[in-house]
Design a protein around this motif. Structure first.
Motif, mmCIF file in Angstrom:
data_model
loop_
_atom_site.group_PDB
_atom_site.id
_atom_site.type_symbol
_atom_site.label_atom_id
_atom_site.label_comp_id
_atom_site.label_asym_id
_atom_site.label_seq_id
_atom_site.Cartn_x
_atom_site.Cartn_y
_atom_site.Cartn_z
ATOM 1 N N VAL A 1 40.594 43.552 51.695
ATOM 2 C CA VAL A 1 41.270 43.238 50.438
ATOM 3 C C VAL A 1 42.569 42.481 50.727
ATOM 4 O O VAL A 1 42.902 41.528 50.023
ATOM 5 C CB VAL A 1 41.561 44.517 49.632
ATOM 6 C CG1 VAL A 1 42.427 44.210 48.422
ATOM 7 C CG2 VAL A 1 40.272 45.182 49.213
ATOM 8 N N GLU B 1 36.173 49.611 49.716
ATOM 9 C CA GLU B 1 36.536 48.229 50.073
ATOM 10 C C GLU B 1 35.549 47.563 51.037
ATOM 11 O O GLU B 1 35.920 46.695 51.816
ATOM 12 C CB GLU B 1 37.962 48.166 50.610
ATOM 13 C CG GLU B 1 38.982 48.639 49.597
ATOM 14 C CD GLU B 1 40.419 48.601 50.079
ATOM 15 O OE1 GLU B 1 40.691 48.035 51.152
ATOM 16 O OE2 GLU B 1 41.289 49.145 49.370
ATOM 17 N N LEU C 1 36.944 39.397 39.883
ATOM 18 C CA LEU C 1 36.822 39.906 41.246
ATOM 19 C C LEU C 1 37.169 41.389 41.260
ATOM 20 O O LEU C 1 38.139 41.797 40.634
ATOM 21 C CB LEU C 1 37.791 39.137 42.155
ATOM 22 C CG LEU C 1 37.939 39.560 43.594
ATOM 23 C CD1 LEU C 1 36.650 39.341 44.373
ATOM 24 C CD2 LEU C 1 39.070 38.778 44.247
ATOM 25 N N LEU D 1 31.211 42.686 52.579
ATOM 26 C CA LEU D 1 32.349 42.064 53.258
ATOM 27 C C LEU D 1 32.199 42.016 54.772
ATOM 28 O O LEU D 1 32.875 41.214 55.421
ATOM 29 C CB LEU D 1 33.644 42.775 52.861
ATOM 30 C CG LEU D 1 34.025 42.570 51.396
ATOM 31 C CD1 LEU D 1 35.223 43.431 51.034
ATOM 32 C CD2 LEU D 1 34.301 41.111 51.102
ATOM 33 N N MET E 1 32.438 43.524 47.613
ATOM 34 C CA MET E 1 33.212 42.769 46.643
ATOM 35 C C MET E 1 32.277 42.326 45.532
ATOM 36 O O MET E 1 31.195 41.801 45.799
ATOM 37 C CB MET E 1 33.809 41.545 47.359
ATOM 38 C CG MET E 1 34.572 40.595 46.489
ATOM 39 S SD MET E 1 35.261 39.211 47.459
ATOM 40 C CE MET E 1 33.856 38.083 47.452
ATOM 41 N N PHE F 1 36.672 45.185 43.952
ATOM 42 C CA PHE F 1 36.260 45.756 45.232
ATOM 43 C C PHE F 1 35.789 47.183 45.021
ATOM 44 O O PHE F 1 36.330 47.915 44.195
ATOM 45 C CB PHE F 1 37.435 45.748 46.220
ATOM 46 C CG PHE F 1 37.822 44.370 46.654
ATOM 47 C CD1 PHE F 1 37.250 43.792 47.770
ATOM 48 C CD2 PHE F 1 38.735 43.623 45.919
ATOM 49 C CE1 PHE F 1 37.581 42.506 48.152
ATOM 50 C CE2 PHE F 1 39.071 42.340 46.293
ATOM 51 C CZ PHE F 1 38.496 41.773 47.414
#
Length: 111
Positions: A4, A42, A36, A82, A45, A38
């Motif tokens: 992030v 995290e 956007l 991610l 996304m 998360f």
């Protein structure tokens, strides 16, 4: 893995964008529109993405992209792992998601 903290300057560098916290999720908006977010851990996304293109994107790169849960399929949205994507790809996705939320005159200011 992208974090992030790596994405935040990209998102907040866009006109009219701001950060909020919604149900333990870091979220970026333009006005009331989310472009956007998360997952709480995290690792995933969610980003604005054209509905008509997302199934092809998931089919082409299933290690990177997943469809949103069934209740979110009505939205222009896609999920991104991610740990499977690089920062240049993230930048493009974030900017494209943001462009879906702002007037064309504002979107044209960003390449």
């Amino acid at each position: 893995m992208i974090t992030v903290d790596a994405v935040r300057p990209i998102a907040l560098g866009l006109p009219r964008a701001y950060e909020t916290l919604v149900r333990d999720r870091i979220t970026f908006r333009v006005g009331r529109l989310v472009f956007l977010t998360f997952s709480p851990d995290e690792t995933v996304m969610g980003v604005g993405f054209p509905k008509e293109e997302r199934e092809a994107m998931v089919a082409a790169e299933p290690e990177k992209f997943t469809l949103p849960r069934a209740s979110d399929m009505r939205y222009n949205w896609i999920h991104v792992r991610l740990d499977a994507i690089d920062l240049d790809e993230v930048r493009d996705l974030v900017i494209d998601g943001w462009k879906m939320c702002v007037p064309k005159s504002i979107a044209s200011q960003i390449n």
